[in-house]
Design an enzyme around this catalytic site. Structure first.
Site, PDB file in Angstrom:
ATOM      1  N   ASP A 134       1.892   6.479   7.983  1.00  0.00           N
ATOM      2  CA  ASP A 134       0.620   6.767   8.410  1.00  0.00           C
ATOM      3  C   ASP A 134       0.442   6.062   9.655  1.00  0.00           C
ATOM      4  O   ASP A 134      -0.701   6.233  10.005  1.00  0.00           O
ATOM      5  CB  ASP A 134      -0.349   6.285   7.212  1.00  0.00           C
ATOM      6  CG  ASP A 134      -0.159   7.254   6.029  1.00  0.00           C
ATOM      7  OD1 ASP A 134       0.290   8.526   6.285  1.00  0.00           O
ATOM      8  OD2 ASP A 134      -0.400   6.835   4.939  1.00  0.00           O
ATOM      9  N   HIS A 177       4.442  -0.691   1.839  1.00  0.00           N
ATOM     10  CA  HIS A 177       4.861   0.449   0.929  1.00  0.00           C
ATOM     11  C   HIS A 177       5.429  -0.216  -0.352  1.00  0.00           C
ATOM     12  O   HIS A 177       6.113  -1.177  -0.251  1.00  0.00           O
ATOM     13  CB  HIS A 177       6.013   1.227   1.573  1.00  0.00           C
ATOM     14  CG  HIS A 177       6.012   2.479   1.031  1.00  0.00           C
ATOM     15  ND1 HIS A 177       6.777   3.066   0.127  1.00  0.00           N
ATOM     16  CD2 HIS A 177       5.191   3.768   1.370  1.00  0.00           C
ATOM     17  CE1 HIS A 177       6.462   4.288  -0.366  1.00  0.00           C
ATOM     18  NE2 HIS A 177       5.720   4.589   0.487  1.00  0.00           N
ATOM     19  N   HIS A 205      -3.235   5.514  -0.267  1.00  0.00           N
ATOM     20  CA  HIS A 205      -2.056   6.660  -0.140  1.00  0.00           C
ATOM     21  C   HIS A 205      -2.460   7.377   1.342  1.00  0.00           C
ATOM     22  O   HIS A 205      -2.378   6.935   2.431  1.00  0.00           O
ATOM     23  CB  HIS A 205      -2.387   7.581  -1.374  1.00  0.00           C
ATOM     24  CG  HIS A 205      -1.373   8.573  -1.754  1.00  0.00           C
ATOM     25  ND1 HIS A 205      -0.020   8.444  -1.197  1.00  0.00           N
ATOM     26  CD2 HIS A 205      -1.014   9.444  -2.735  1.00  0.00           C
ATOM     27  CE1 HIS A 205       0.924   9.345  -1.497  1.00  0.00           C
ATOM     28  NE2 HIS A 205      -0.071   9.987  -2.625  1.00  0.00           N
TER      29      HIS A 205
HETATM   30  N1  CMC Z   1      -1.644  -5.333   4.957  1.00  0.00           N
HETATM   31  C1  CMC Z   1      -1.502  -6.519   4.420  1.00  0.00           C
HETATM   32  N2  CMC Z   1      -1.056  -7.054   3.456  1.00  0.00           N
HETATM   33  C2  CMC Z   1      -0.522  -6.072   2.616  1.00  0.00           C
HETATM   34  C3  CMC Z   1      -0.358  -4.727   2.953  1.00  0.00           C
HETATM   35  C4  CMC Z   1      -1.048  -4.456   4.282  1.00  0.00           C
HETATM   36  N3  CMC Z   1      -1.066  -3.095   4.516  1.00  0.00           N
HETATM   37  N4  CMC Z   1       0.119  -4.078   2.142  1.00  0.00           N
HETATM   38  C5  CMC Z   1       0.841  -4.982   1.083  1.00  0.00           C
HETATM   39  N5  CMC Z   1       0.408  -6.269   1.470  1.00  0.00           N
HETATM   40  C6  CMC Z   1       0.552  -7.541   0.798  1.00  0.00           C
HETATM   41  C7  CMC Z   1      -0.563  -7.749  -0.299  1.00  0.00           C
HETATM   42  O1  CMC Z   1      -1.673  -8.440   0.231  1.00  0.00           O
HETATM   43  C8  CMC Z   1       0.375  -8.476  -1.365  1.00  0.00           C
HETATM   44  O2  CMC Z   1       0.556  -9.853  -0.793  1.00  0.00           O
HETATM   45  P1  CMC Z   1       0.588 -11.209  -1.958  1.00  0.00           P
HETATM   46  O3  CMC Z   1       1.573 -10.631  -2.543  1.00  0.00           O
HETATM   47  O4  CMC Z   1       0.417 -12.264  -1.123  1.00  0.00           O
HETATM   48  O5  CMC Z   1      -0.646 -10.776  -2.610  1.00  0.00           O
HETATM   49  C9  CMC Z   1       1.836  -8.018  -1.112  1.00  0.00           C
HETATM   50  O6  CMC Z   1       1.760  -7.376   0.225  1.00  0.00           O
HETATM   51  C10 CMC Z   1       2.190  -7.024  -2.019  1.00  0.00           C
HETATM   52  O7  CMC Z   1       1.023  -5.938  -2.140  1.00  0.00           O
HETATM   53  P2  CMC Z   1       0.916  -5.021  -3.209  1.00  0.00           P
HETATM   54  O8  CMC Z   1      -0.636  -4.490  -3.204  1.00  0.00           O
HETATM   55  O9  CMC Z   1       1.391  -5.382  -4.509  1.00  0.00           O
HETATM   56  O10 CMC Z   1       1.867  -3.898  -2.932  1.00  0.00           O
HETATM   57  P3  CMC Z   1       1.855  -1.997  -3.659  1.00  0.00           P
HETATM   58  O11 CMC Z   1       3.154  -1.852  -3.650  1.00  0.00           O
HETATM   59  O12 CMC Z   1       0.818  -2.319  -4.739  1.00  0.00           O
HETATM   60  O13 CMC Z   1       0.868  -1.418  -2.311  1.00  0.00           O
HETATM   61  C11 CMC Z   1       0.331   0.029  -0.495  1.00  0.00           C
HETATM   62  C12 CMC Z   1       1.509  -0.589  -1.570  1.00  0.00           C
HETATM   63  C13 CMC Z   1       1.033   0.917   0.243  1.00  0.00           C
HETATM   64  C14 CMC Z   1      -0.821   0.611  -1.444  1.00  0.00           C
HETATM   65  C15 CMC Z   1       0.071  -1.172   0.191  1.00  0.00           C
HETATM   66  O14 CMC Z   1       1.004  -1.726   1.027  1.00  0.00           O
HETATM   67  C16 CMC Z   1      -1.145  -0.942   1.040  1.00  0.00           C
HETATM   68  O15 CMC Z   1      -2.447  -1.092   0.685  1.00  0.00           O
HETATM   69  N6  CMC Z   1      -0.935  -0.674   2.477  1.00  0.00           N
HETATM   70  C17 CMC Z   1      -2.132  -0.269   3.170  1.00  0.00           C
HETATM   71  C18 CMC Z   1      -2.370   1.322   3.150  1.00  0.00           C
HETATM   72  C19 CMC Z   1      -1.298   2.383   3.727  1.00  0.00           C
HETATM   73  O16 CMC Z   1      -0.844   2.143   4.560  1.00  0.00           O
HETATM   74  N7  CMC Z   1      -1.020   3.200   2.756  1.00  0.00           N
HETATM   75  C20 CMC Z   1      -0.162   4.214   3.353  1.00  0.00           C
HETATM   76  C21 CMC Z   1       1.040   4.165   2.375  1.00  0.00           C
HETATM   77  S1  CMC Z   1       2.470   5.099   2.926  1.00  0.00           S
HETATM   78  C22 CMC Z   1       2.118   6.826   2.751  1.00  0.00           C
HETATM   79  C23 CMC Z   1       1.668   7.146   1.648  1.00  0.00           C
HETATM   80  O17 CMC Z   1       2.177   6.962   0.265  1.00  0.00           O
HETATM   81  O18 CMC Z   1       0.651   7.873   1.297  1.00  0.00           O
END
Ligand code: CMC
Length: 382
Positions: free
Chosen positions: A319, A265, A226
């Protein structure tokens, strides 16, 4: 066992689950749009400021002149924190993260609030304004103490954004920096039903107090998935070190299924509109400061990530570029996430205030997949 029969639906991480009705903000994840109270974020970033947008989020409309002046006055009046908190800030171990200090100070601040036993809407609005006024002071005081610098008390001649910069750096910002800090705060103020907002709402829905709700929200925001991602982005840029290292670093991260911080996201499957605005500011500021190293590395990361992951809807989020801006402004990296909190407290409290108007306690269920009818074995026979 009624919970094992009948229609149940389960969505991991509550994806797609609607948990509340709100008129505060809406995100169009496919189109990459964010709207506060009907106004696109781009318009607010161009024309508004922290105080005016806070009024909009809390009360639903842009303020008239006297309404804005009253809010500005209230925010200025409540910037100082109780002496006991200053003591706590000065005595905290220097390896404490400012998010821990913020969580602790908000909790302690609640003990000193004159409205602490009043959970009425009027009292909750007053508490929301006080919290918003005091959080920059808590963060800036500790950040300076941590760096061995004298604390800089708030300056009542400065706006909320200017004063934040002033208390962190000890310098009064010029017009351009003041504008930039306002824009950063506006972009981080609200984002619908994210994890920290939901945490605050769950706590408030039990009719606990708003300070407890905000402590919970700060705790949720801190995590690297987050708000904690902005600090990790700068660490990643430093680790990569040069444009040439980007391709192998990112390809290795993808191969190892590691998350690249500042990307992806739950809701946006297009470019995050906040990241688009911050990218422009980061590029402009880096040219002005004659330090384009981080933006060059960031742009290359973006190119590789979009090439590799764009088809899956993974783009830079808010971010990704914010940390570069903070770094160029001279802010230490451990205050990046606290700055997010300093802005987001408006969204958190706006949602709590809205939800409490027709409150119902949050009480979801879990799908049980453990054993049943297990025999109790006395301890000596286990
Ligand atoms: N880098 C590489 N792969 C990613 C990333 C990333 N940053 N984000 C998602 N994926 C891939 C993930 O590996 C998965 O692939 P697969 O289907 O092959 O397993 C797919 O995309 C879906 O990921 P998810 O974990 O199901 O997505 P989510 O909606 O649960 O997670 C998230 C959203 C923001 C937690 C995630 O994108 C992430 O961990 N990002 C990196 C951390 C980040 O930048 N966070 C800030 C978010 S924006 C500001 C805020 O809200 O605070």
């Amino acid at each position: 066992m009624g919970h094992l029969t009948g229609e149940v639906s389960y969505s991991k991480g509550l994806e797609g689950v609607v948990a509340a009705i709100t008129s505060i903000a809406v995100i169009d994840g496919e189109a990459g749009k964010l709207i506060y109270r009907g106004i696109p974020i781009e318009l607010l970033a161009e024309h508004s400021n922290f105080e005016e947008t806070a009024y909009l989020l809390w009360f639903g409309d842009l303020p008239k002149k006297d309404e804005l002046e009253n809010l500005k006055r209230d925010l200025i009046e409540h910037r100082e924190v109780p002496e006991e908190l200053v003591d706590c800030i000065k005595k905290a171990p220097r390896d404490t993260h400012p998010m821990e200090i913020l969580r602790t100070c908000v909790s302690m601040g609640g003990c000193f609030d004159t409205d602490k036993n009043d959970n009425s809407r009027g009292a909750n609005i007053r508490k929301s304004i006080r919290l918003t006024a005091q959080m920059p002071t808590m963060v800036a005081y500790y950040s300076r103490a941590r760096r061995g610098l004298d604390i800089v008390p708030p300056n009542s001649n400065l706006s909320h954004a200017q004063n934040l910069y002033y208390m962190l750096t000890g310098e009064i910002p010029n017009e351009e920096i003041s504008r930039l800090v306002d824009v950063i705060l506006i972009l981080h103020m609200e984002h619908g039903m994210n994890a920290s907002t939901f945490a605050a709402m769950v706590i408030a829905s039990t009719l606990s107090d708003i300070y407890s709700a905000i402590c919970g929200a700060i705790s949720a925001l801190r995590g690297p998935l987050h708000g904690g991602a902005n600090e990790r982005v700068l660490e990643m840029l430093q680790e990569i070190g040069s444009v040439e290292n980007v391709e192998p670093y990112i390809m290795q991260a993808i191969k190892e299924h590691r998350r690249v911080m500042g990307f992806g996201h739950r809701v946006y499957k297009a470019y995050d509109p906040r990241a688009r605005i911050l990218k422009e500011y980061a590029e402009r500021l880096s040219k002005e400061k004659k330090n384009t190293k981080w933006t060059q590395i960031a742009e290359k990361i973006e190119e590789v990530m979009i090439r590799e992951k764009g088809k899956k809807g993974i783009f830079p989020n808010v971010d990704f570029y914010s940390g570069i801006i903070y770094n160029l402004l001279g802010f230490p990296k451990e205050v990046f996430t606290p700055i997010f909190a300093i802005a987001r407290v408006v969204g958190w409290t706006a949602h709590v205030l809205e939800y409490l108007q027709s409150n119902r306690i949050f009480r979801p269920r879990a799908l049980y997949n453990g054993p049943l009818d297990v025999e109790y074995i006395p301890i000596e026979k286990r």
